[in-house]
Motif scaffolding. Structure first.
Motif, PDB file in Angstrom:
ATOM      1  N   LYS A 244      40.397  45.364  38.217  1.00  3.58           N
ATOM      2  CA  LYS A 244      38.857  45.162  38.374  1.00  3.58           C
ATOM      3  C   LYS A 244      37.740  45.897  38.403  1.00  3.58           C
ATOM      4  O   LYS A 244      38.005  47.078  38.787  1.00  3.58           O
ATOM      5  CB  LYS A 244      39.137  44.312  40.018  1.00  3.58           C
ATOM      6  CG  LYS A 244      37.732  43.746  40.727  1.00  3.58           C
ATOM      7  CD  LYS A 244      38.032  43.277  42.038  1.00  3.58           C
ATOM      8  CE  LYS A 244      37.995  44.386  42.927  1.00  3.58           C
ATOM      9  NZ  LYS A 244      38.001  43.747  44.385  1.00  3.58           N
ATOM     10  N   GLY A 245      36.634  45.536  37.694  1.00  4.42           N
ATOM     11  CA  GLY A 245      35.751  46.373  37.445  1.00  4.42           C
ATOM     12  C   GLY A 245      34.247  46.049  37.418  1.00  4.42           C
ATOM     13  O   GLY A 245      33.971  44.751  37.475  1.00  4.42           O
TER      14      GLY A 245
ATOM     15  N   LYS B  49      25.961  30.428  38.229  1.00  2.00           N
ATOM     16  CA  LYS B  49      25.149  31.591  38.867  1.00  2.00           C
ATOM     17  C   LYS B  49      25.935  32.285  40.045  1.00  2.00           C
ATOM     18  O   LYS B  49      26.011  33.592  40.169  1.00  2.00           O
ATOM     19  CB  LYS B  49      23.649  30.982  39.593  1.00  2.00           C
ATOM     20  CG  LYS B  49      22.975  30.500  38.536  1.00  2.00           C
ATOM     21  CD  LYS B  49      21.617  30.165  39.011  1.00  2.00           C
ATOM     22  CE  LYS B  49      20.717  29.501  38.036  1.00  2.00           C
ATOM     23  NZ  LYS B  49      19.301  28.782  38.889  1.00  2.00           N
ATOM     24  N   VAL B  50      26.562  31.426  40.712  1.00  3.19           N
ATOM     25  CA  VAL B  50      27.675  32.064  41.815  1.00  3.19           C
ATOM     26  C   VAL B  50      28.375  32.901  41.238  1.00  3.19           C
ATOM     27  O   VAL B  50      28.911  34.147  41.700  1.00  3.19           O
ATOM     28  CB  VAL B  50      28.121  30.932  42.695  1.00  3.19           C
ATOM     29  CG1 VAL B  50      29.113  31.494  43.596  1.00  3.19           C
ATOM     30  CG2 VAL B  50      27.208  30.257  43.402  1.00  3.19           C
ATOM     31  N   ILE B  51      29.266  32.462  40.147  1.00  2.91           N
ATOM     32  CA  ILE B  51      30.316  33.306  39.463  1.00  2.91           C
ATOM     33  C   ILE B  51      29.652  34.538  38.617  1.00  2.91           C
ATOM     34  O   ILE B  51      30.637  35.414  38.986  1.00  2.91           O
ATOM     35  CB  ILE B  51      30.909  32.339  38.284  1.00  2.91           C
ATOM     36  CG1 ILE B  51      31.702  31.105  39.028  1.00  2.91           C
ATOM     37  CG2 ILE B  51      31.667  33.100  37.403  1.00  2.91           C
ATOM     38  CD1 ILE B  51      32.040  30.246  37.693  1.00  2.91           C
ATOM     39  N   GLN B  52      28.436  34.567  38.281  1.00  2.00           N
ATOM     40  CA  GLN B  52      27.689  35.700  37.895  1.00  2.00           C
ATOM     41  C   GLN B  52      27.809  36.595  38.840  1.00  2.00           C
ATOM     42  O   GLN B  52      27.860  37.853  38.728  1.00  2.00           O
ATOM     43  CB  GLN B  52      26.716  35.487  36.988  1.00  2.00           C
ATOM     44  CG  GLN B  52      25.885  36.432  36.523  1.00  2.00           C
ATOM     45  CD  GLN B  52      26.544  37.334  35.388  1.00  2.00           C
ATOM     46  OE1 GLN B  52      27.435  36.552  34.532  1.00  2.00           O
ATOM     47  NE2 GLN B  52      26.580  38.587  35.293  1.00  2.00           N
ATOM     48  N   LYS B  53      27.144  36.025  39.993  1.00  2.07           N
ATOM     49  CA  LYS B  53      27.004  37.069  41.151  1.00  2.07           C
ATOM     50  C   LYS B  53      28.201  37.645  41.722  1.00  2.07           C
ATOM     51  O   LYS B  53      28.443  38.813  42.091  1.00  2.07           O
ATOM     52  CB  LYS B  53      26.406  36.349  42.312  1.00  2.07           C
ATOM     53  CG  LYS B  53      25.813  37.169  43.477  1.00  2.07           C
ATOM     54  CD  LYS B  53      24.634  37.966  43.056  1.00  2.07           C
ATOM     55  CE  LYS B  53      23.809  38.619  44.268  1.00  2.07           C
ATOM     56  NZ  LYS B  53      22.888  39.408  43.854  1.00  2.07           N
TER      57      LYS B  53
ATOM     58  N   GLY C 277      31.827  42.675  41.784  1.00  2.00           N
ATOM     59  CA  GLY C 277      33.501  43.403  41.334  1.00  2.00           C
ATOM     60  C   GLY C 277      34.520  42.405  41.529  1.00  2.00           C
ATOM     61  O   GLY C 277      35.537  42.861  41.562  1.00  2.00           O
ATOM     62  N   PHE C 278      34.151  40.925  41.562  1.00  2.00           N
ATOM     63  CA  PHE C 278      35.104  39.991  41.625  1.00  2.00           C
ATOM     64  C   PHE C 278      35.416  39.285  40.447  1.00  2.00           C
ATOM     65  O   PHE C 278      33.917  38.787  40.105  1.00  2.00           O
ATOM     66  CB  PHE C 278      34.957  39.127  42.805  1.00  2.00           C
ATOM     67  CG  PHE C 278      35.057  39.933  44.185  1.00  2.00           C
ATOM     68  CD1 PHE C 278      36.576  40.013  44.611  1.00  2.00           C
ATOM     69  CD2 PHE C 278      34.086  40.399  44.805  1.00  2.00           C
ATOM     70  CE1 PHE C 278      36.584  40.577  45.966  1.00  2.00           C
ATOM     71  CE2 PHE C 278      34.289  40.940  46.214  1.00  2.00           C
ATOM     72  CZ  PHE C 278      35.440  40.988  46.741  1.00  2.00           C
ATOM     73  N   TYR C 279      36.512  39.049  39.669  1.00  2.00           N
ATOM     74  CA  TYR C 279      36.488  38.319  38.200  1.00  2.00           C
ATOM     75  C   TYR C 279      37.133  36.898  39.088  1.00  2.00           C
ATOM     76  O   TYR C 279      38.226  37.053  39.670  1.00  2.00           O
ATOM     77  CB  TYR C 279      37.370  39.052  37.307  1.00  2.00           C
ATOM     78  CG  TYR C 279      36.439  40.082  36.885  1.00  2.00           C
ATOM     79  CD1 TYR C 279      35.462  39.959  35.812  1.00  2.00           C
ATOM     80  CD2 TYR C 279      36.527  41.430  37.067  1.00  2.00           C
ATOM     81  CE1 TYR C 279      34.574  40.717  35.182  1.00  2.00           C
ATOM     82  CE2 TYR C 279      35.687  42.470  36.346  1.00  2.00           C
ATOM     83  CZ  TYR C 279      34.818  42.092  35.673  1.00  2.00           C
ATOM     84  OH  TYR C 279      33.953  43.172  35.169  1.00  2.00           O
TER      85      TYR C 279
END
Length: 745
Positions: free
Chosen positions: A626-627, A570-574, A579-581
């Protein structure tokens, strides 16, 4: 643990200081409208008189430079003062250049922005506030003010915009210098639209401004941008000075062109630019940065002997340098040719073959403290501690007081001793500084703090922090506290880390991104991801900071250390939504969390995502940059050994041999040697009897066909007995006419 100790970091007035400003619209009509509105309230004549009287009283206080009384009058006024009073008040508060006065000036801007009355402030006061913000290291706020002025049609004074450019240019990350160039281009575009020289006179770039932006291009290592700026100097009637060429020396270091240093110095002499010790220091510093201590020592020795043939020494160094690099690869020939063409414009003497004898310096220059200290730093970086200490002793016995050691010299020796763990000797040097009347500074103490923390001597660090403030009268800064907070983490003292964090804020020291992420690290390592999330949320709400990938990764690590994979996802999705991969660190933490939670199916999903981004990096995809929300903008990724080894380990244990083969193929393609011994042991212990059941149903045996082929191919790769000893390639291909199945949990 008492979690209520985490207090809001700033007062209410300061929490909005760094919002971008609304566009300024300096129109008389809007001012008149506001005044009319106030005058027509309940009792028009009385209120109008009161308003006028209050403004006159406020203006009188400002004219007498009674800024404190003027501020109190402003805060007690029931109405918004007129533009003259507001602009003058902001100007005087900015000019005071204190933390409290700056906060007050910024609060006026914040109020006007919320009330859509920013047009009441003139360009002069906004420029002064910009400069004051830069001096207070509120660079983001200063940049936002400057951009707002440009959007509104104001022309900021050169002192204001060049201050922002200079601070951005010296930023240690890539973004700062890049933003400095953008600000410069925005200003010069506005100048070109206004051909009237009288209007633009105070905003046009001067030598200091152009040197600041040259410094930005040098820090970016961009010779083309540097050359373009050099070409633009005549447009503004600016001539390069010694500092311009000192910055060019920095550029040579940045792009690894030691051979050009002598040509820069010779160009300065050729142009007759007054030579100063700063240029000679830049030369010595450049050779130290290149690790060429031999040439640096020769230059310093020549200066001690009052010789003027420094250029000759540098030319001889070039001959030795070119001789050692004759056999280097020519992979970067195109880049070198491009750089050469740029420097042929910057340094015409590169092409002048008629000059055979190197020029002499106009006079002899004796090395000063700064040059000696720079050489000492070179010894320190090379691990030559004895030479560093010996140089200090030699400086102390110099006849010329200008060569005696200063606090930087002593601090360099302290740093060298701390680096090799000689803390007692480092403390002796600190005591010697006191005896010789050379006061230690905050940097000296911070280096000692770091040494004690590295040796896990936190009690000593606490004592030093107290001594620093009470005995030496040096207030600790954010670096001091970040260091000791990190030391608490090393001894697994998250409570101590939190205590120091709150003590820092109680002293009025604003936390940095490092402060927040270090405290998050304390809670992550102690298994308290909820508290780490609380610190993360405070960082998000801190208006002076931008959350970076390091903070996101620390939050992911906190959940993964406890095997809380769903929370981590969930954190990674947020993170992606912001805008951070994920980078290799993010995926590495998630892989470890998956292994801990024993969810091999998640490893397959993770590997598919990693593989997609890895193949994009090989040219099979189109990912760039990044997008948000655009799969084509996902940046490529090069997985490291830790991530791939963890994924392969999970897949082998779960008998996902097809995926395991893909992963080890990726490892070998990236030059990483898979640990075959470990994988062989896992296979033998867990899967050696995997396909030996005699009682499995026919349907189950059919389903096992593909997985058995994958297992045989994996055994072939490991070198275990298998059905592929005929020399087949170990990489698995599907059977002809057989539709392969996907590994499943």
């Amino acid at each position: 643990m008492n979690t209520t100790l985490l207090q809001p970091p700033f007062s209410t007035t300061s929490t909005t200081l760094f919002h971008p400003l609304s566009p300024l619209k300096p129109t008389t009509k809007s001012i008149t409208t506001t005044t009319t509105f106030v005058a027509n309230s309940t009792n028009p004549s009385h209120l109008s008189l009161t308003t006028e009287t209050r403004d006159q009283n406020l203006l009188s206080l400002l004219r007498q430079h009674k800024t404190e009384e003027a501020w109190l009058a402003y805060t007690n006024s029931p109405h918004l003062p007129n533009p003259t009073c507001l602009s003058r008040l902001v100007s005087q508060l900015s000019y005071q250049n204190t933390s409290s006065s700056l906060t007050r000036a910024q609060s006026i801007v914040t109020r006007l922005r919320h009330e859509r009355q920013l047009h009441r402030l003139d360009a002069n006061c906004l420029g002064l506030l910009t400069v004051a913000s830069v001096k207070a290291r509120h660079t983001l706020y200063a940049a936002s003010l400057l951009k707002s002025m440009l959007r509104s049609g104001y022309l900021p004074h050169v002192k204001a915009w060049s201050a922002v450019v200079a601070r951005l240019a010296s930023s240690p990350d890539h973004d700062g210098p890049a933003q400095a160039l953008k600000v410069f281009r925005a200003v010069t575009r506005r100048l070109r639209k206004l051909p009237d020289a009288d209007i633009t006179a105070q905003s046009r770039p001067d030598t200091a401004a152009l040197n600041a932006v040259l410094n930005a291009s040098a820090n970016l290592g961009d010779p083309n941008a540097f050359c373009q700026l050099f070409d633009e100097m005549p447009q503004y009637n600016v001539v390069p000075d010694a500092l311009s060429y000192n910055i060019m020396i920095k550029l040579c270091v940045k792009i690894n062109r030691k051979d050009l240093l002598v040509f820069v110095l010779e160009r300065v002499l050729q142009l007759g630019i007054p030579l100063c010790m700063t240029t000679l220091h830049s030369v010595v510093s450049a050779y130290v940065e290149f690790g060429d201590l031999e040439t640096a020592e020769k230059i310093v020795q020549a200066m001690r002997e009052q010789r003027r043939d420094i250029c000759n020494i540098m030319r001889e160094s070039n001959l030795e340098y070119s001789g050692r690099n004759d056999d280097d690869d020519d992979d970067d020939d195109d880049d070198d040719d491009d750089e050469d063409s740029v420097f042929k414009k910057l340094l015409p003497n590169l092409m002048d073959k008629s000059v055979n004898e190197p020029p002499l310096l106009p006079k002899a220059y004796a090395p000063n403290t700064r040059i000696y200290t720079t050489l000492m730093k070179g010894y320190m970086k090379a691990g030559r501690v004895s030479d560093t200490v010996r140089m200090l002793e030699a400086m102390r016995h110099q006849d010329d007081k200008g060569s005696h050691p200063d606090h930087v010299s002593y601090t360099t020796v302290v740093s060298a001793l701390v680096k090799v763990g000689s803390m007692d000797r480092a403390r002796q040097v600190l005591a010697e500084m006191t005896r010789t009347g050379v006061p230690a500074n905050r940097i000296t103490y911070n280096i000692l703090l770091k040494g004690y923390c590295k040796q896990l001597r936190i009690d000593k660090a606490r004592e030093l922090l107290k001594e620093m403030a009470d005995d030496a009268g040096i207030q600790p800064d954010v670096v001091s506290y970040n260091t000791i907070i990190d030391g608490c983490i090393l001894v697994d003292d998250s409570a101590g880390a939190l205590s120091f964090f709150n003590e820092m804020r109680a002293r009025g020291i604003a936390p940095t991104r490092i402060s927040y992420t270090t405290l998050m690290k304390a809670f992550v390592f102690s298994g308290q991801p909820k508290l780490a999330r609380k610190v993360f949320d405070e960082m998000v709400n801190d208006p002076r900071l931008k959350v970076d990938l390091i903070a996101w990764n620390m939050l992911v690590e906190g959940y993964c250390r406890l095997g809380l994979v769903e929370e981590a996802k969930k954190v990674i999705q947020k993170m992606k939504e912001n805008g951070f991969y994920p980078d290799v660190g993010t995926y590495g933490s998630l892989a470890n969390g998956i292994a801990l939670a024993r969810k091999p199916g998640e490893a397959l999903l993770l590997w598919n995502e990693v593989k997609e981004r890895w193949e994009a990096g090989k040219g099979k995809g189109k990912g760039k940059g990044k997008g948000k929300g655009d799969s084509s903008s996902v940046p490529p990724l090069k997985p490291d050994e830790g991530l791939l080894d963890t994924l392969a380990d999970i897949c082998v244990r779960a008998a996902f041999f097809r995926k395991a083969l893909e992963i080890v193929a990726c490892m070998e393609e990236n030059g990483i040697a898979p640990n075959k011994t470990k994988f062989s042991r896992i296979y033998v212990e867990m899967h050696s009897r995997m396909f030996t059941s005699k009682h499995a149903s026919r349907a189950r045996q059919d389903r096992r066909i593909e997985r058995k082929r994958a297992a045989e191919a994996f055994k072939f790769w490991l070198g275990l007995p298998n059905s592929y000893y005929d020399g087949s390639e170990w990489r698995l291909e599907p059977l002809e006419g057989y539709e392969s199945t996907t590994d499943s949990v």
